[in-house]
Design a protein around this motif. Structure first.
Motif, PDB file in Angstrom:
ATOM      1  N   SER A  67      63.731  65.627  34.663  1.00 35.14           N
ATOM      2  CA  SER A  67      62.913  66.563  33.690  1.00 35.14           C
ATOM      3  C   SER A  67      62.630  65.949  32.503  1.00 35.14           C
ATOM      4  CB  SER A  67      64.178  67.516  33.315  1.00 35.14           C
ATOM      5  OG  SER A  67      65.220  66.941  32.890  1.00 35.14           O
ATOM      6  N   TRP A  68      62.932  64.743  32.294  1.00 38.52           N
ATOM      7  CA  TRP A  68      62.680  63.752  31.039  1.00 38.52           C
ATOM      8  C   TRP A  68      61.157  63.082  31.230  1.00 38.52           C
ATOM      9  CZ3 TRP A  68      67.591  61.190  28.644  1.00 38.52           C
ATOM     10  CH2 TRP A  68      68.378  62.302  28.550  1.00 38.52           C
ATOM     11  N   ARG A  69      60.860  63.075  32.488  1.00 37.88           N
ATOM     12  CA  ARG A  69      59.447  62.419  32.890  1.00 37.88           C
ATOM     13  C   ARG A  69      58.187  62.751  31.978  1.00 37.88           C
ATOM     14  NH1 ARG A  69      58.859  62.697  39.280  1.00 37.88           N
ATOM     15  NH2 ARG A  69      58.797  64.916  38.698  1.00 37.88           N
ATOM     16  N   TYR A  70      57.421  61.974  31.986  1.00 31.76           N
ATOM     17  CA  TYR A  70      56.196  62.286  31.341  1.00 31.76           C
ATOM     18  C   TYR A  70      54.982  61.584  31.881  1.00 31.76           C
ATOM     19  CZ  TYR A  70      56.508  57.550  29.358  1.00 31.76           C
ATOM     20  OH  TYR A  70      56.726  56.089  29.149  1.00 31.76           O
TER      21      TYR A  70
END
Length: 529
Positions: free
Chosen positions: A361-364
């Motif tokens: 969920s922290w990916r960009y």
């Protein structure tokens, strides 16, 4: 483990009695490291290069376009013993890491250090970021440790003058040549350093020339293969330079990445090691080690190489620094300052092996090569099975007759490795790729008139120039995905190649690895088979 760095304030002279090797302490550090690295080895999914090594292992040869046979051989062994196991695949790299930890202590022992100093050298390597990075099956994992073994043998020769050690160093270099083709440069850097600052006596020893001849002979089959395939390794230099510039902030980015691999305690000991070999009489015979390290590092920076190329010298530098620190007349505040430095290294190592990969969920989005490098470091490469399932969707578009004369062709060697590794459940046809070393495995047979093509979504114009019929059947473009896996990736059904594959392949093979995010496209050399 931080207790290892507790030090006394009085200056330490070289020991008057013969030191012994700290077997028990080093064994404890090595065992803990082996356990931690093995348990956490599978926290990341397969790296793209590991998938390629598995494919290369299925096509064992005496050498390859971009590396020797040893890493593919170990990949093949792991695949035979534990198919699909990431831990089994990476276990040889774990052993290499543990070996380098032991070598760090052995070098300190050769410098006549006490048990505490030997443990400090081993502890420093064990808690470095280099170890967390090294536990991936790669040429680097083997090369770093084998280079460390060579420096240990040469340091032992300086102390004992036993010429057989030099010959063994040459044999180790010959083995390393079957891993990664950097070792002749390491050998040359060591020779130049000896010429500059001694001990020049080694240059007059026949054993050195025997060892150099052994290393030279190990190059013969590799050079023969390269000469028969238009010297692809020569072209790889500019490509690696372009990729390093794109993903690592160029030459300016080399130093912080390089220092980051050493960690806080490692950087401190390297600085002390440089100082100590010129200021402490007992260490002056070993000045050639930091000088060779410096020459190697300068060479890698000038040629835009990877930051980890010179790290085979880390065990020797950590040992020199540990000895230099112990024999220095330290103030009390210096001893106290060592505690948070060591603690920071331990904390950094623990974070590296437990916190990563970060939550998905922290990916960009990866918008450029630097983003892609950061994504790979913190999240790894994932969703290979999604990619292979998309290939199967394209394969299902073929009629039974077309399937009988079909092949999978992947634009990138990572993609080809993924199809081979995860495609068995779909009963896909043979996989081929014109990318890097995979391209030298050969083209599809001329009977393959239908192709499932997997590549970047920008590849369609090139496909229409080579096939009579081209239809895109799947488009993978997850905004948070990885280019080449589940972002900017497409599957085409291509029919009717306009030339025989034996002819078409020469126009398709390339050493350039397109992931759709490179800003520097200068490295597009295509070798001719």
């Amino acid at each position: 483990m931080t207790a290892v760095v507790a030090v006394r304030t009085a200056p330490q002279d070289p020991p008057t009695t013969e030191p012994t090797f700290a077997y028990r302490g080093v064994a404890v550090i090595a065992a803990i490291s082996a356990l931690v690295l093995t348990v956490t080895a599978a926290r990341f999914d397969f790296f793209g290069d590991e998938l390629y090594f598995l494919s290369a292992g299925r096509r064992l040869d005496y050498t390859y376009a971009d590396q020797g046979v040893i890493v593919p051989l170990f990949a093949w062994m792991a695949d035979q013993l534990a198919p699909g196991s990431v831990t089994a695949l990476r276990f040889p790299a774990v052993l290499m890491c543990v070996g380098a930890i032991v070598v760090s202590a052995l070098i300190a022992y050769e410098l006549r250090a006490s048990h505490r100093v030997q443990l400090l050298a081993a502890f420093t390597y064990a808690t470095s970021n280099l170890v967390a990075t090294q536990v991936i099956l790669s040429t680097f994992a083997f090369d770093a440790t084998l280079t460390a073994v060579i420096t240990w043998l040469l340091i032992r020769w300086v102390r004992t003058r036993q010429d057989w050690l030099i010959i063994v160093a040459g044999l180790v270099a010959a083995v390393d040549m079957q891993v990664k083709w950097m070792i002749p440069i390491v050998w040359a850097c060591l020779g130049l350093a000896v010429l500059v600052c001694g001990p020049r006596e080694v240059l007059r020893r026949p054993a050195l020339w025997v060892a150099s001849a052994v290393l030279a002979l190990s190059l013969v089959p590799i050079l023969f293969w390269q000469s028969q395939h238009n010297w692809p390794q020569l072209a790889m230099g500019s490509i690696i330079a372009a990729e390093q510039d794109a993903t690592g902030f160029g030459q300016l980015g080399f130093i912080p990445q390089w220092l980051g691999l050493a960690s806080f305690l490692g950087v401190l000991l390297m600085v002390i090691g440089f100082w100590a070999v010129f200021k402490q009489e007992s260490l002056r015979p070993f000045r050639f080690i930091p000088i060779a390290f410096l020459i190697m590092t300068a060479f890698v920076i000038i040629t835009h190489g990877r930051p980890y190329y010179p790290t085979g010298f880390f065990p020797a530098m950590f040992a020199l620094g540990a000895v230099g620190l112990w024999r220095y007349d330290r103030k009390r505040w210096m001893n106290i300052a060592m505690i948070p430095i060591a603690a920071a290294s331990v904390l950094g190592f623990i974070v590296s092996v437990t916190v990563t990969p970060l939550p998905s969920s922290w990916r960009y989005p990866a918008e450029d090569a630097i983003d892609l490098g950061i994504r790979s470091g913190f999240w790894g490469t994932t969703n290979w099975t999604t990619l292979v399932a998309a290939v199967d969707t394209g394969y299902d578009k073929l009629t039974p007759r077309e399937k009988a004369n079909s092949a999978v062709v992947a634009q990138g060697y990572w993609q080809a490795g993924a199809v081979e590794q995860f495609g068995a459940r779909y009963d896909l046809p043979a996989t081929f790729s014109p990318s890097r070393g995979f391209g030298f495995f050969g083209p599809p047979p001329d009977s393959a008139t239908s192709v499932i093509y997997l590549g970047m979504d920008s590849a369609e114009p090139h496909l229409r120039a080579r096939f009579d019929e081209v239809e895109r059947v799947v488009h993978l473009d997850d905004p948070m995905g990885i280019p080449g896996i589940d972002r900017m990736t497409a599957i085409w059904v291509c029919k009717g190649p306009k030339q025989p594959w034996s002819t078409l392949w020469d126009s398709m093979t390339t050493l350039y690895f397109d992931l759709g995010v490179w800003q520097d496209h200068r490295a597009t050399t295509r070798p001719t088979h």
